[in-house]
Design a protein around this motif. Structure first.
Motif, PDB file in Angstrom:
ATOM      1  N   ILE A   1       0.847  -1.201   0.000  1.00 14.01           N
ATOM      2  CA  ILE A   1       0.000   0.000   0.000  1.00 14.01           C
ATOM      3  C   ILE A   1       0.880   1.247   0.000  1.00 14.01           C
ATOM      4  O   ILE A   1       0.668   2.196  -0.748  1.00 14.01           O
ATOM      5  CB  ILE A   1      -0.922   0.026   1.243  1.00 14.01           C
ATOM      6  CG1 ILE A   1      -1.815  -1.210   1.294  1.00 14.01           C
ATOM      7  CG2 ILE A   1      -1.782   1.275   1.239  1.00 14.01           C
ATOM      8  CD1 ILE A   1      -2.618  -1.310   2.591  1.00 14.01           C
ATOM      9  N   ARG A   2       1.888   1.229   0.875  1.00 10.35           N
ATOM     10  CA  ARG A   2       2.734   2.417   0.994  1.00 10.35           C
ATOM     11  C   ARG A   2       3.573   2.651  -0.262  1.00 10.35           C
ATOM     12  O   ARG A   2       3.875   3.782  -0.606  1.00 10.35           O
ATOM     13  CB  ARG A   2       3.669   2.312   2.207  1.00 10.35           C
ATOM     14  CG  ARG A   2       3.161   2.733   3.572  1.00 10.35           C
ATOM     15  CD  ARG A   2       2.458   4.044   3.754  1.00 10.35           C
ATOM     16  NE  ARG A   2       2.864   5.152   2.926  1.00 10.35           N
ATOM     17  CZ  ARG A   2       2.099   6.239   2.713  1.00 10.35           C
ATOM     18  NH1 ARG A   2       0.923   6.363   3.292  1.00 10.35           N
ATOM     19  NH2 ARG A   2       2.518   7.206   1.932  1.00 10.35           N
TER      20      ARG A   2
ATOM     21  N   PHE B   1      -5.925  -2.949   1.642  1.00  5.72           N
ATOM     22  CA  PHE B   1      -6.100  -2.282   2.943  1.00  5.72           C
ATOM     23  C   PHE B   1      -7.124  -3.009   3.808  1.00  5.72           C
ATOM     24  O   PHE B   1      -6.995  -3.033   5.033  1.00  5.72           O
ATOM     25  CB  PHE B   1      -6.372  -0.779   2.795  1.00  5.72           C
ATOM     26  CG  PHE B   1      -7.737  -0.365   2.308  1.00  5.72           C
ATOM     27  CD1 PHE B   1      -8.872  -0.557   3.091  1.00  5.72           C
ATOM     28  CD2 PHE B   1      -7.880   0.250   1.073  1.00  5.72           C
ATOM     29  CE1 PHE B   1     -10.123  -0.153   2.640  1.00  5.72           C
ATOM     30  CE2 PHE B   1      -9.128   0.662   0.617  1.00  5.72           C
ATOM     31  CZ  PHE B   1     -10.261   0.443   1.402  1.00  5.72           C
TER      32      PHE B   1
ATOM     33  N   HIS C   1      -5.175  -5.996   5.146  1.00  7.16           N
ATOM     34  CA  HIS C   1      -4.150  -5.523   6.084  1.00  7.16           C
ATOM     35  C   HIS C   1      -4.777  -5.223   7.446  1.00  7.16           C
ATOM     36  O   HIS C   1      -4.324  -5.732   8.473  1.00  7.16           O
ATOM     37  CB  HIS C   1      -3.452  -4.287   5.528  1.00  7.16           C
ATOM     38  CG  HIS C   1      -2.733  -3.471   6.565  1.00  7.16           C
ATOM     39  ND1 HIS C   1      -1.565  -3.890   7.147  1.00  7.16           N
ATOM     40  CD2 HIS C   1      -3.047  -2.283   7.146  1.00  7.16           C
ATOM     41  CE1 HIS C   1      -1.176  -2.984   8.034  1.00  7.16           C
ATOM     42  NE2 HIS C   1      -2.059  -1.999   8.061  1.00  7.16           N
ATOM     43  N   GLY C   2      -5.836  -4.415   7.458  1.00 11.38           N
ATOM     44  CA  GLY C   2      -6.461  -4.029   8.726  1.00 11.38           C
ATOM     45  C   GLY C   2      -7.072  -5.231   9.436  1.00 11.38           C
ATOM     46  O   GLY C   2      -6.871  -5.441  10.640  1.00 11.38           O
TER      47      GLY C   2
ATOM     48  N   TYR D   1      -6.512  10.961   6.451  1.00 12.78           N
ATOM     49  CA  TYR D   1      -5.307  10.325   6.971  1.00 12.78           C
ATOM     50  C   TYR D   1      -5.019  10.698   8.420  1.00 12.78           C
ATOM     51  O   TYR D   1      -4.216  10.040   9.078  1.00 12.78           O
ATOM     52  CB  TYR D   1      -4.098  10.625   6.062  1.00 12.78           C
ATOM     53  CG  TYR D   1      -3.753   9.386   5.291  1.00 12.78           C
ATOM     54  CD1 TYR D   1      -4.586   8.955   4.265  1.00 12.78           C
ATOM     55  CD2 TYR D   1      -2.671   8.600   5.641  1.00 12.78           C
ATOM     56  CE1 TYR D   1      -4.337   7.779   3.607  1.00 12.78           C
ATOM     57  CE2 TYR D   1      -2.404   7.425   4.987  1.00 12.78           C
ATOM     58  CZ  TYR D   1      -3.242   7.013   3.971  1.00 12.78           C
ATOM     59  OH  TYR D   1      -3.008   5.829   3.342  1.00 12.78           O
TER      60      TYR D   1
ATOM     61  N   PHE E   1      -4.931   6.153  14.760  1.00 18.58           N
ATOM     62  CA  PHE E   1      -5.068   4.775  15.281  1.00 18.58           C
ATOM     63  C   PHE E   1      -3.788   3.973  15.159  1.00 18.58           C
ATOM     64  O   PHE E   1      -3.548   3.072  15.942  1.00 18.58           O
ATOM     65  CB  PHE E   1      -6.313   4.058  14.736  1.00 18.58           C
ATOM     66  CG  PHE E   1      -6.323   3.665  13.294  1.00 18.58           C
ATOM     67  CD1 PHE E   1      -5.497   2.669  12.815  1.00 18.58           C
ATOM     68  CD2 PHE E   1      -7.224   4.259  12.422  1.00 18.58           C
ATOM     69  CE1 PHE E   1      -5.536   2.303  11.485  1.00 18.58           C
ATOM     70  CE2 PHE E   1      -7.267   3.893  11.089  1.00 18.58           C
ATOM     71  CZ  PHE E   1      -6.411   2.913  10.619  1.00 18.58           C
ATOM     72  N   HIS E   2      -2.919   4.332  14.181  1.00 14.80           N
ATOM     73  CA  HIS E   2      -1.629   3.635  14.194  1.00 14.80           C
ATOM     74  C   HIS E   2      -0.767   4.090  15.372  1.00 14.80           C
ATOM     75  O   HIS E   2       0.010   3.305  15.902  1.00 14.80           O
ATOM     76  CB  HIS E   2      -0.891   3.822  12.869  1.00 14.80           C
ATOM     77  CG  HIS E   2      -1.436   2.959  11.770  1.00 14.80           C
ATOM     78  ND1 HIS E   2      -2.399   3.381  10.912  1.00 14.80           N
ATOM     79  CD2 HIS E   2      -1.178   1.677  11.413  1.00 14.80           C
ATOM     80  CE1 HIS E   2      -2.707   2.411  10.053  1.00 14.80           C
ATOM     81  NE2 HIS E   2      -1.984   1.358  10.342  1.00 14.80           N
TER      82      HIS E   2
ATOM     83  N   ARG F   1      -8.673   8.790   3.470  1.00 10.16           N
ATOM     84  CA  ARG F   1      -8.277   7.424   3.786  1.00 10.16           C
ATOM     85  C   ARG F   1      -8.848   6.500   2.706  1.00 10.16           C
ATOM     86  O   ARG F   1      -9.837   6.827   2.066  1.00 10.16           O
ATOM     87  CB  ARG F   1      -8.899   7.148   5.146  1.00 10.16           C
ATOM     88  CG  ARG F   1      -8.944   5.749   5.614  1.00 10.16           C
ATOM     89  CD  ARG F   1      -9.746   5.722   6.912  1.00 10.16           C
ATOM     90  NE  ARG F   1      -9.717   4.382   7.483  1.00 10.16           N
ATOM     91  CZ  ARG F   1     -10.445   4.019   8.512  1.00 10.16           C
ATOM     92  NH1 ARG F   1     -11.247   4.891   9.094  1.00 10.16           N
ATOM     93  NH2 ARG F   1     -10.376   2.791   8.980  1.00 10.16           N
TER      94      ARG F   1
ATOM     95  N   VAL G   1      -8.005   5.684  -0.313  1.00  7.09           N
ATOM     96  CA  VAL G   1      -8.031   6.082  -1.712  1.00  7.09           C
ATOM     97  C   VAL G   1      -6.637   5.822  -2.270  1.00  7.09           C
ATOM     98  O   VAL G   1      -5.644   6.132  -1.626  1.00  7.09           O
ATOM     99  CB  VAL G   1      -8.428   7.560  -1.858  1.00  7.09           C
ATOM    100  CG1 VAL G   1      -8.262   8.033  -3.295  1.00  7.09           C
ATOM    101  CG2 VAL G   1      -9.873   7.754  -1.416  1.00  7.09           C
TER     102      VAL G   1
ATOM    103  N   THR H   1       8.308   3.426   6.514  1.00  7.74           N
ATOM    104  CA  THR H   1       7.852   2.037   6.457  1.00  7.74           C
ATOM    105  C   THR H   1       9.014   1.094   6.162  1.00  7.74           C
ATOM    106  O   THR H   1       9.117   0.007   6.746  1.00  7.74           O
ATOM    107  CB  THR H   1       6.763   1.883   5.385  1.00  7.74           C
ATOM    108  OG1 THR H   1       5.752   2.859   5.624  1.00  7.74           O
ATOM    109  CG2 THR H   1       6.148   0.507   5.436  1.00  7.74           C
TER     110      THR H   1
END
Ligand code: HEM
Ligand SMILES: [Cu+2]
Length: 607
Positions: A40-41, A61, A64-65, A372, A378-379, A439, A441, A461
């Motif tokens: 993703i990154r 995503f 991942h989540g 974002y 939350f991260h 977020r 997108v 990352t």
């Protein structure tokens, strides 16, 4: 005859081995979900990039989540709980060893089912929150979301079983003298977390069950055209979803409390207020779910009540932060890797708490929502809190679990790279969000002020990835030729440090007698450095291993796979396997076996 090695691990009912299995399972899924984050990154590294676009990005995503929350964070914490809690309370095992094994295999079964979606039919792509309408057949045709509803139901069942097991163990199996207000903090947080799971997971299972009926059997719980209501899914999901974040953070709080007091060589400051704060946070965690729905439009009264209750959680959390600081104050601090992670947590988590209160302000949330800024928030709490807690626990308990010490020099490289990589990744995301980057997108335009932040974030990352590879190398090195660990390598305070590393199958040859908080420390400073037995040496009762949980989990897997593809025959076949194994189990007469005192003598146990 020598028992087959693999089979003995599959059928094991030893809480210590099951704890290790959870670490292996969680580690595997961590690699998968981490790779997904990296992809993703990479896509978001440059404006107008086309590395991974459209639906594949949505799948990445979502998976991942979902994987990180359900298959990585909680299972790894379960690994520590399983290994450590019975030792900390002076017990020989958990209350229901069979159920313990079953819970583990249900987790693996649900997790593998979910991830098979990549290979057969496409992964779910409606986000980890799986909001109705988007997640129903009209907008998500194909099997993707079916994997989500079935995989999580199976894995969730395992979670619920484990929680019941931990509660029963802590209530019933504490050694004599181990009163509630002498429990180490990690055991306390396990206790409260398990209670939260008991109240939070049944709503999730019910919601998933309804969603399954909407998608597979044509029901109308959430379909507006059929008289259903989409907002109901959001309520059900967040009545589970908000407590879930406390389920993830409280055990980490327990780890930090034990580690900070051990490495400051002081008793935990404000132990009683720590216990009170944990219980209060657990309770308030259920009162705030609606802060995820401020933008739904439930009205100013509902929004205000939930805004205030959200901010109230800052009070017990603040109490804990100050208690940790006061524990360190004036202590003789040893900055081991575990302690570095604990200190790094305090800095990082406070920042996540501040943005959390900001999001609790309703008018502000209307702006921040789905940008974002939320991803950054939350991260900060989940990585800065839970993942730092996992790393702390990993370096702290590794010697106990595997009998060798992890290399501290590599550990420090691991910590500093991870710490900087983490802040480099997520700090700029606050500003990306404030500058309007949404977020979920897959792309952003050039010349909108979003390039630098995204580039820096992706570089961070990669630093985190290198840090995790160093950890992996450290583990491999330690397994092959690590420095052997004594029973008490850190000069610990709680009972797990009173037995050898790794501990014998039966944990304590004689159940210990507990004389106060920090039971093992007390024996070292006030006694002769040996545990006082609470019973004469006698035969030790042990549970027998069982192959039934594994078969049951296979049954659930087959059944889930069948229903994903609308095949009720395969679905029913899997359930038959489940019920047959249940039937066999209910008529099984196996009372386990005993280890006789004579067998202990060669291992240095005296009567
Ligand atoms: C290891 C480093 C990590 C990186 C680089 C990372 C990166 C990301 C990125 C780029 C997104 C997507 C944001 C978007 O949709 O535009 C995301 C979403 C998410 N991440 Fe992470 N993440 C990491 C670790 C974690 C961990 C440890 C957890 C939880 C235990 C987690 C939980 C989530 C969740 C719940 C979402 C939201 C998914 C959704 O929108 O449905 N992440 N992460
Ligand atoms: Cu919340």
């Amino acid at each position: 005859m020598r028992e087959n090695w693999l089979w003995s691990w599959i059928t094991t009912v030893d809480h210590k081995r099951i704890g290790i299995l959870y670490l292996i399972g969680g580690g595997f899924f961590f690699a998968v979900a981490g790779l997904e984050a990296l992809l993703i990154r990479i896509q978001l590294m440059f404006p107008d990039n086309s590395f991974i676009v459209g639906d594949t990005f949505n799948q990445l995503f979502t998976m991942h989540g979902t994987t990180m929350l359900f298959l990585v964070a909680l299972p790894i914490l379960f690994g520590f709980m399983n290994f450590v809690v019975p030792l900390q309370i002076g017990a020989r095992d958990v209350a229901f060893p069979f159920l313990n094994n079953l819970g583990f295999w249900l987790y693996i079964s649900g997790g593998l089912l979910l991830n098979l979606s990549w290979l057969f039919g496409g992964a779910p792509d409606a986000g980890w929150t799986n909001y109705a309408t988007l997640a129903l057949n009209d907008y998500s045709p194909g099997p993707g979301v079916n994997y989500y509803v079935l995989g999580l139901q199976i894995a969730g069942l395992g979670t619920l079983m484990s929680a019941i097991n931990f509660i029963t163990t802590i209530v019933n199996m504490r050694a004599p003298g181990m009163s509630y207000l002498r429990l180490p903090m990690f055991t306390w947080t396990t206790f409260v977390t398990s209670a939260l799971i008991m109240f939070a997971f049944p709503p999730l299972t019910a919601g998933l069950f309804m969603m399954m009926f909407d998608r597979i059997f044509g029901a109308n719980f959430f379909t507006t055209t059929g008289g259903g209501n989409v907002t109901v899914w959001q309520h059900i999901f967040w009545i589970f979803g908000h407590p879930e974040v406390y389920i993830l953070i409280l055990p980490a709080f327990g780890v930090f409390s034990d580690v900070i007091s051990t490495f400051s060589r002081k008793r935990l400051f404000g132990y009683h207020s720590m216990v009170f704060a944990v219980v209060l946070i657990g309770f308030l965690g259920f009162m705030v779910w609606l802060h995820h729905m401020f933008t739904v439009g439930l009205g100013p009264v509902a929004n205000s009540i939930f805004a205030i209750s959200t901010m109230a959680i800052a009070v017990p959390t603040g109490i804990k932060i100050f208690n940790w600081l006061f524990t360190m104050w004036g202590g003789r601090i040893r900055f081991t890797t575990a302690m570095l992670y604990a200190a790094g947590f305090i800095v990082s988590f406070v920042m996540g708490g501040v943005t959390g209160v900001m999001l609790g302000v309703v008018p502000a949330d209307l702006q921040f929502h789905d940008t974002y800024f939320v991803v950054a928030h939350f991260h900060y709490v989940i990585i800065g809190g839970t993942v730092f807690g996992i790393m702390t626990g990993f370096y702290y308990w590794w010697p106990k679990m595997f009998g060798t010490v992890l290399n501290e020099k590599l550990g420090k490289w691991n910590f500093w790279l991870f710490f900087f990589g983490f802040h480099l990744t997520f700090f700029p995301q606050h500003f990306l969000g404030l500058n309007g980057m949404p977020r979920r997108v897959y792309t952003f335009e050039a010349n909108k002020g979003l390039e630098t932040g995204n580039l820096v974030s992706t570089i961070g990352t990669f630093l985190m990835t290198i840090a995790l590879l160093i950890l992996l190398y450290n583990v491999a090195k330690s397994i092959r030729k690590g420095e052997p660990a004594s029973g008490d390598p850190w000069d610990g305070r709680s009972l797990e440090w009173a037995v050898s590393s790794p501990p014998p199958a039966y944990n304590f040859a004689q159940t210990p007698r507990v004389r106060g908080l920090d039971a093992w420390w007390l024996e070292k400073v006030q006694g002769d450095g040996k545990l006082k037995p609470a019973e004469p040496l006698g035969p030790i009762h042990m549970p027998s291993p069982s192959y039934l949980p594994f078969i049951m989990a296979v049954g659930f897997f087959i059944s889930g796979f069948g229903f994903v593809f609308h095949s009720w025959q395969v679905g029913a076949l899997g359930l038959v396997v489940v019920f047959v194994t249940m039937y066999i189990r209910s008529f099984e007469e196996d009372h386990g076996f005993h280890i006789q005192p004579d067998e202990l003598k060669p291992q240095g146990v005296e009567s």
